[in-house]
Scaffold this active site. Sequence first.
Site, PDB file in Angstrom:
ATOM      1  N   HIS A  92       0.864  -1.178   0.159  1.00 33.79           N
ATOM      2  CA  HIS A  92      -0.121   0.120  -0.061  1.00 33.79           C
ATOM      3  C   HIS A  92       0.706   1.217   0.010  1.00 33.79           C
ATOM      4  CE1 HIS A  92      -2.585  -3.062   1.718  1.00 33.79           C
ATOM      5  NE2 HIS A  92      -3.693  -2.427   1.278  1.00 33.79           N
ATOM      6  N   GLU A 107       6.850  -2.275  13.270  1.00 37.48           N
ATOM      7  CA  GLU A 107       6.319  -0.781  13.124  1.00 37.48           C
ATOM      8  C   GLU A 107       6.245  -0.130  14.543  1.00 37.48           C
ATOM      9  OE1 GLU A 107       4.780  -3.332  11.790  1.00 37.48           O
ATOM     10  OE2 GLU A 107       4.489  -2.897   9.618  1.00 37.48           O
ATOM     11  N   GLN A 144      -5.970  -6.459   4.577  1.00 36.02           N
ATOM     12  CA  GLN A 144      -5.431  -5.540   5.327  1.00 36.02           C
ATOM     13  C   GLN A 144      -6.474  -4.295   5.597  1.00 36.02           C
ATOM     14  OE1 GLN A 144      -0.948  -6.344   3.606  1.00 36.02           O
ATOM     15  NE2 GLN A 144      -1.133  -4.508   4.945  1.00 36.02           N
ATOM     16  N   GLY A 175       3.903   5.610  30.158  1.00 33.68           N
ATOM     17  CA  GLY A 175       4.677   4.502  30.841  1.00 33.68           C
ATOM     18  C   GLY A 175       4.745   3.412  30.106  1.00 33.68           C
TER      19      GLY A 175
HETATM   20  C1  LIG Z   1       3.640  -2.023  27.345  1.00 34.90           C
HETATM   21  C2  LIG Z   1       3.700  -2.134  28.869  1.00 34.90           C
HETATM   22  N1  LIG Z   1       3.279  -3.628  29.390  1.00 34.90           N
HETATM   23  C3  LIG Z   1       3.383  -3.728  30.869  1.00 34.90           C
HETATM   24  C4  LIG Z   1       3.749  -2.623  31.461  1.00 34.90           C
HETATM   25  C5  LIG Z   1       3.580  -2.836  33.030  1.00 34.90           C
HETATM   26  N2  LIG Z   1       5.058  -2.703  33.573  1.00 34.90           N
HETATM   27  C6  LIG Z   1       5.425  -1.567  34.283  1.00 34.90           C
HETATM   28  S1  LIG Z   1       6.809  -1.655  34.922  1.00 34.90           S
HETATM   29  C7  LIG Z   1       7.149  -3.179  34.456  1.00 34.90           C
HETATM   30  C8  LIG Z   1       8.387  -3.998  34.510  1.00 34.90           C
HETATM   31  C9  LIG Z   1       9.459  -3.413  33.516  1.00 34.90           C
HETATM   32  O1  LIG Z   1      10.574  -4.451  33.454  1.00 34.90           O
HETATM   33  P1  LIG Z   1      11.890  -3.921  32.854  1.00 34.90           P
HETATM   34  O2  LIG Z   1      11.934  -3.515  31.702  1.00 34.90           O
HETATM   35  O3  LIG Z   1      12.548  -5.361  32.905  1.00 34.90           O
HETATM   36  O4  LIG Z   1      12.302  -2.837  33.945  1.00 34.90           O
HETATM   37  P2  LIG Z   1      12.711  -2.934  35.436  1.00 34.90           P
HETATM   38  O5  LIG Z   1      11.522  -2.505  36.126  1.00 34.90           O
HETATM   39  O6  LIG Z   1      13.296  -4.361  35.632  1.00 34.90           O
HETATM   40  O7  LIG Z   1      13.871  -2.054  35.463  1.00 34.90           O
HETATM   41  C10 LIG Z   1       5.884  -3.617  33.464  1.00 34.90           C
HETATM   42  C11 LIG Z   1       5.674  -5.038  32.787  1.00 34.90           C
HETATM   43  C12 LIG Z   1       4.057  -1.231  30.906  1.00 34.90           C
HETATM   44  N3  LIG Z   1       4.199  -0.166  31.611  1.00 34.90           N
HETATM   45  N4  LIG Z   1       3.993  -1.228  29.770  1.00 34.90           N
END
Ligand SMILES: Cc1ncc(C[n+]2csc(CCOP(=O)(O)OP(=O)(O)O)c2C)c(N)n1
Length: 558
Positions: free
Chosen positions: A30, A51, A114, A418
């Site tokens: 596309h 992506e 798609q 976040g």
């Molecule tokens: C896309 C997404 N999935 C799940 C979460 C929930 N979450 C918040 S902190 C966290 C842990 C992150 O782990 P890591 O990347 O290993 O970093 P660390 O906290 O160990 O430094 C998760 C899964 C989120 N914020 N974003």
Amino acid sequence: MGNAVTGGELVVRTLAKAGVRQVFGLHGAHLETLFQACRDHGIHVLDTRHEVAAGHAAEGYARANRSLGVALVTAGPGFTNVITSMANAYLDRTPVLYISGAAALRDAETNTLQAGIDQVSIARPITKWAHQVTTTQQLPRLVAHGIRIAASGPTGPVLLDMPSDVLGATVDEDAVAIPEAIYVDEPPAPRPQAIDRALELLAKAHRPVIMAGVGAWQSGCAAELRSFAESAGIPVYSDFQAHGLLPSSHPLYGGTFHKMADLTDPERPDVVLALGVRFGLFTLGSSDRLVPTRAALIHVEIDPKEIGRLRPVALGIVANSREVLRALSSQSASRRWPDTSAWCKHIQTLKSDRLTKQREETARTSPPIHPYKLVASIVEGIDAETIVVADGAETYHWLNEVIRQNNPGSYITHGFLGAVGFGMGLALGAQAAHPKRRVLCLVGDGAFGFTMAELDTMTRHGLPIVVVIMNNRSWAASQHFQEIVSGPARVTGTRLSDARYHDVAKAFGCYSQHVTRQEDIAPALEAAFASGKPACLNVDVDLAPLPPELHLLMARHS
Ligand SMILES: Cc1ncc(C[n+]2csc(CCOP(=O)(O)OP(=O)(O)O)c2C)c(N)n1
């Protein structure tokens, strides 16, 4: 009669007129006319392996460059894969133009490839504007319109959905003008009465503070902020986007917003000038831990919806932060400012006491490496020009303790969404924006797993990004939360393996190293940068310690 040109060609001519030289994307049939036109016009397409990373790379480019980012994604799954990026750009006010392919208009309601999802409706709540272009001749006008909306304050993402027959159709080039004036250059300025009132409040303050937020950074007010803060003797704190706006080494810089929690009674701010600050997560919501309830708040914001959202204001000014600082400075020299030197010194003492305390608390030798020691070594091992990207929850909270940048747009990390897993993409965009600067991407082991194939993108495009994995073999912020809320015996679904990520990196052609001892971090960093290649350091750290900022946040949410 001029040449017959495709819709894709018209889009790319408009992008080129808007100064776009770099886009991010992943091919799909596309999009073919767009890819070909980019090739003809010397617009570099940085093609990613997913992506997700293309969208985040466009954000990273926009944030490192304070300019527009552009992502090209194909119809259907290409589009759905950038939804997280769109939402992230929306909440962080990052100006990104997402161009999605779509099924040909003539194939509407035919269950074709798609297709069958309303991409514009999906994007509408997470963009400033989402629109499907239905006429080839209208492409230049609507692309220019989309760019203007994305790049005007408050900036943010825009989706333009382009059906393949609209992109593929040809028109006479003489019949379609490419718009000339695409950007709006006159930011809103404050009224003189508002400036008088702000100066009156600030001049009466004993413990004034400036909080610089995303709007301050986006206004490009580094020189104006410094000049006003110096002339009035006011310390500055910043959110993550405005970090580096006042150099971290400047004697008036207090740190990121959360450090304001170290100011305890009776030495707390009495007047706060908030420049482009969006109260919420980074100000601990409406709590008065950072900005005391009794402090007079002067809130400068380009979006009136943010003024008074969580905190009543003494004065609200709807204007661009740089314009406000200019107006304040023009009258600042003729004013007599109170002597704030003791207050400024107090803030510097708190700052150095915090660092000393942490250094002492983490002084033990490795292994396991204390996460604080990893971030401290990183900050010591990079030069002043290095752009640092941080992804992963505890990972970035640790880095926040020590990060010191002297340039704005040099610390790119989590915002309101976040979204774990966006770092590799952001780093690609930052390096594309600044090929001569070093880019270091500090990433949690969980976050790294989302898009580790982007190491291949780095290798293919010769982007010598140094990826440092803070490997605690866990989704640490999740696991720690679980341990606190549900108990240590109830840990479930939050542990990760001791994977050999450095071997994965090697397979993608990167320099790589497994680091297990504190004393090996600095030489490993040096070797990684010296390799001139994308590099990956897999650093084993202790899972147990909790970053101080997280104590603050968990106290709020428990
Ligand atoms: C896309 C997404 N999935 C799940 C979460 C929930 N979450 C918040 S902190 C966290 C842990 C992150 O782990 P890591 O990347 O290993 O970093 P660390 O906290 O160990 O430094 C998760 C899964 C989120 N914020 N974003």
